[in-house]
Write a protein that holds these residues in place. Structure first.
Motif, PDB file in Angstrom:
ATOM      1  N   ASN A 319      22.074  38.182  34.947  1.00 30.59           N
ATOM      2  CA  ASN A 319      23.328  38.605  35.552  1.00 30.59           C
ATOM      3  C   ASN A 319      23.865  37.322  36.429  1.00 30.59           C
ATOM      4  N   GLN A 320      24.046  36.270  35.279  1.00 28.00           N
ATOM      5  CA  GLN A 320      24.446  35.005  35.990  1.00 28.00           C
ATOM      6  C   GLN A 320      26.070  34.989  36.228  1.00 28.00           C
ATOM      7  N   GLN A 321      26.582  36.091  35.493  1.00 26.47           N
ATOM      8  CA  GLN A 321      27.971  36.340  36.039  1.00 26.47           C
ATOM      9  C   GLN A 321      28.302  36.364  37.484  1.00 26.47           C
ATOM     10  N   LEU A 322      27.394  37.074  38.100  1.00 26.68           N
ATOM     11  CA  LEU A 322      27.110  37.181  39.620  1.00 26.68           C
ATOM     12  C   LEU A 322      26.589  35.974  40.304  1.00 26.68           C
ATOM     13  N   SER A 323      27.577  34.890  40.142  1.00 29.23           N
ATOM     14  CA  SER A 323      27.256  33.426  40.457  1.00 29.23           C
ATOM     15  C   SER A 323      27.377  33.432  42.072  1.00 29.23           C
ATOM     16  N   PRO A 324      26.734  32.090  42.703  1.00 29.42           N
ATOM     17  CA  PRO A 324      27.099  31.995  43.878  1.00 29.42           C
ATOM     18  C   PRO A 324      28.635  32.138  44.206  1.00 29.42           C
ATOM     19  N   ALA A 325      29.475  31.537  43.763  1.00 30.59           N
ATOM     20  CA  ALA A 325      31.030  31.675  43.724  1.00 30.59           C
ATOM     21  C   ALA A 325      31.454  33.343  44.127  1.00 30.59           C
ATOM     22  N   VAL A 326      30.595  34.032  43.210  1.00 34.07           N
ATOM     23  CA  VAL A 326      31.037  35.604  43.125  1.00 34.07           C
ATOM     24  C   VAL A 326      30.304  36.157  44.478  1.00 34.07           C
ATOM     25  N   LEU A 327      29.250  35.914  44.685  1.00 36.39           N
ATOM     26  CA  LEU A 327      28.337  36.494  45.857  1.00 36.39           C
ATOM     27  C   LEU A 327      28.959  36.173  47.307  1.00 36.39           C
ATOM     28  N   SER A 328      29.368  35.004  47.022  1.00 35.56           N
ATOM     29  CA  SER A 328      29.798  34.447  48.485  1.00 35.56           C
ATOM     30  C   SER A 328      31.227  35.420  49.005  1.00 35.56           C
ATOM     31  N   GLN A 329      31.704  36.047  48.096  1.00 34.41           N
ATOM     32  CA  GLN A 329      33.048  37.007  48.579  1.00 34.41           C
ATOM     33  C   GLN A 329      32.266  38.463  49.194  1.00 34.41           C
ATOM     34  N   PHE A 330      30.958  38.405  49.110  1.00 26.41           N
ATOM     35  CA  PHE A 330      30.436  39.715  49.580  1.00 26.41           C
ATOM     36  C   PHE A 330      29.751  39.533  50.882  1.00 26.41           C
ATOM     37  N   ALA A 331      29.884  40.484  51.836  1.00 27.71           N
ATOM     38  CA  ALA A 331      28.915  40.321  53.033  1.00 27.71           C
ATOM     39  C   ALA A 331      27.500  40.867  52.463  1.00 27.71           C
ATOM     40  N   LYS A 332      26.505  40.411  53.035  1.00 26.95           N
ATOM     41  CA  LYS A 332      25.267  41.202  52.571  1.00 26.95           C
ATOM     42  C   LYS A 332      25.183  42.663  52.798  1.00 26.95           C
ATOM     43  N   SER A 333      25.778  43.146  53.690  1.00 30.24           N
ATOM     44  CA  SER A 333      25.688  44.476  53.896  1.00 30.24           C
ATOM     45  C   SER A 333      26.413  45.188  52.510  1.00 30.24           C
ATOM     46  N   GLU A 334      27.299  44.573  51.901  1.00 30.99           N
ATOM     47  CA  GLU A 334      28.016  45.108  50.784  1.00 30.99           C
ATOM     48  C   GLU A 334      27.115  45.168  49.690  1.00 30.99           C
TER      49      GLU A 334
END
Length: 390
Positions: A319-334
Motif C-alpha cells: 500500500n505504498q500509495q499511502l505514502s508519508p506525504a499522504v499520511l501526513s494529511q491525517f491525524a492519527k485518530s483518523e
C-alpha cells in the motif's frame, strides 16, 4: 585494530517503483515503463542507505569492505556513505534482472561473511535462481540479509524494515547470537495480482541470517475459522460508517468484506476513496490521493487499513500509495486498523509494524492505534517500526 569484514551488497535499483503509482509491482519492461510514465520513483537506494547508516550508528568502529557493483546496484550507496568498497561488476544506469543475477553469481562464490540484498520478491527469486544454477542449493554460501524495498514482499527472506536489517547487521558485527536458517522465497503472479487475484507460490529457500524477530514471516492467508469473525467485524465497520466523511479504504480481503457489505465496488489490492456512499476514486495512485485531499480540505476523513497476516505490517507493504506525504494529511485518530481477533492472535502480542521509508513518519505512527477486532470491540494496540526496540 579491528579486523576488516567483507560483506556483499546487491541493490535492485527499480524495486518498488510501481507501488506508489498503483501498479502493484515492477516486474517486466512494460510495467517498468508504465511506472516511469506515471512518475514512479525507485526507493531501493534510499532504503539501502537507511539500513546501512543505522548499522554504522550502532557499530561505528566496525570496518566493512563492501563487495558490490558500480553505480545504482550498490556502488552509489556505499560511496554516498563514504565507506570502502570493492567493485565486482560494472553496470549502466539502466539495469535488468540479468544484472542482478550476474552480480549474485559473482558474490555467492566469494568468501564473504554475508550478502545484503535490497529488493522485493522478484529480486530474491533472481538470487535463488543463481543459487540453483551454480549448484549451491543445499550447500554453503554466504547467508543473506534482506532489506525490503519491493512493492510486494511475501518472502520470509527479508527483514521487517531497513532499520531492522541495520540492527541485524549490528548484531552480527557485535558477535551476538544470530542463526542461519532457510527463508522461503515466495512470489505472486503480478498480472493476476493487478486483477485482484492473489496467487502466491513458494519457489524455494535461501540461507538467511535471523534472530527470530527481525526477519519477517511468510505472509499468512486467512483461515476458514475467521469467516464468522470477519463478517461480524465488517458489519460493525459499516454500522459506524459516516457517509459524509471522506473514507479511504486500503487493500486486503478484510476491507473487501467491508466494501461488499456496504454494497460498493472494491479494489482488492489497491486504495479506494468513498464519499456519500459512492466510490469517487478507485485504485488510486499517490498523486491522486494527494489531489483528492487537496480538493476536500475541510471534509471529515477516515482511513481504514488492515494488518498483513503473519507479518503485521499496516503501512509499507502493498500500500505504498499511502505514502508519508499522504499520511501526513491525517491525524492519527483518523486512522483505524480493521483486523479480526484470529489475525491479531498471529502476532502473539508483538507490535504492528510500519515501514513507510520515512523515519519521521514511522516515528509519528508508533505508539497505540485503534484496532477494531469485532462488531463493537476496539483495542488500542502498539505500533512500532521494529518488532523490538533497539
Amino acid at each position: 585494530m579491528n579486523e576488516k569484514r567483507h560483506w556483499g551488497l546487491i541493490v535492485n535499483p527499480i524495486a518498488g517503483i510501481g507501488g506508489p503509482v498503483g501498479l502493484k509491482g515492477s516486474d517486466g519492461i512494460d510495467i517498468l515503463n508504465e511506472a516511469l510514465r506515471r512518475g514512479g520513483r525507485a526507493n531501493s537506494a534510499h532504503r539501502a542507505r537507511m539500513a546501512i547508516q543505522y548499522f554504522y550508528e550502532q557499530q561505528p568502529g566496525v570496518q566493512v569492505i563492501w563487495h558490490t557493483a558500480d553505480g545504482p546496484m550498490g556502488g552509489d550507496v556505499v560511496r554516498a556513505l563514504a565507506k570502502p568498497l570493492t567493485i565486482h561488476r560494472r553496470t549502466s544506469t539502466k539495469t535488468t534482472a540479468e544484472d542482478t543475477r550476474a552480480l549474485a553469481e559473482q558474490l555467492l562464490c566469494q568468501p564473504l561473511e554475508l550478502i545484503v540484498v535490497v529488493g522485493g520478491d522478484g529480486t530474491m527469486r533472481d538470487v535463488l535462481g543463481v543459487v540453483r544454477s551454480v549448484g549451491l542449493e543445499g550447500g554453503v554460501y554466504p547467508p543473506i540479509v534482506g532489506i525490503p524495498a519491493g512493492t510486494k514482499i511475501h518472502s520470509g527472506a527479508y527483514c521487517v524494515s531497513p532499520r531492522a536489517a541495520g540492527l541485524l547487521l549490528a548484531k552480527v558485527a557485535d558477535g551476538k547470537v544470530v542463526e542461519i536458517q532457510s527463508g522461503d522465497v515466495m512470489d505472486i503472479d503480478e498480472d493476476a495480482f493487478r486483477r485482484g487475484v492473489v496467487r502466491a507460490r513458494k519457489y524455494g529457500e535461501v540461507r538467511v541470517l535471523t534472530d527470530g524477530i527481525l526477519v519477517q514471516n511468510v505472509k499468512s492467508a486467512a483461515a476458514n475459522d475467521e469467516e464468522e469473525q470477519l463478517l461480524a467485524l465488517a458489519e460493525g465497520v459499516v454500522e459506524r460508517w459516516d457517509d459524509e466523511s471522506l473514507v479511504f479504504v486500503g487493500s486486503g480481503k478484510t476491507l473487501a468484506e467491508v466494501m461488499s457489505i456496504k454494497g460498493l465496488p472494491n479494489t482488492l489490492l489497491g486504495v479506494d476513496v468513498v464519499l456519500n456512499n459512492e466510490v469517487i476514486l478507485a485504485d488510486a495512485t499517490e498523486s491522486e490521493l494527494l489531489e483528492v485531499l487537496r480538493l476536500y480540505p475541510n471534509q471529515p476523513k477516515r482511513l481504514f487499513v488492515t494488518a498483513i497476516g503473519g507479518q503485521g505490517h499496516i503501512f509499507g507493504r502493498g500500500n505504498q500509495q499511502l505514502s508519508p506525504a499522504v499520511l501526513s494529511q491525517f491525524a492519527k485518530s483518523e486512522i483505524e486498523v480493521i483486523a479480526t481477533k484470529a489475525k491479531m492472535a498471529q502476532f502473539a502480542g508483538r507490535p504492528l509494524l510500519v515501514d513507510t521509508g520515512d523515519a519521521s513518519c514511522d516515528q509519528w505512527l508508533t505508539g497505540p492505534i485503534a484496532v477494531w477486532v469485532d462488531y463493537n470491540e476496539c483495542w488500542y494496540y502498539p505500533v512500532a517500526s521494529l518488532p523490538i526496540e533497539a
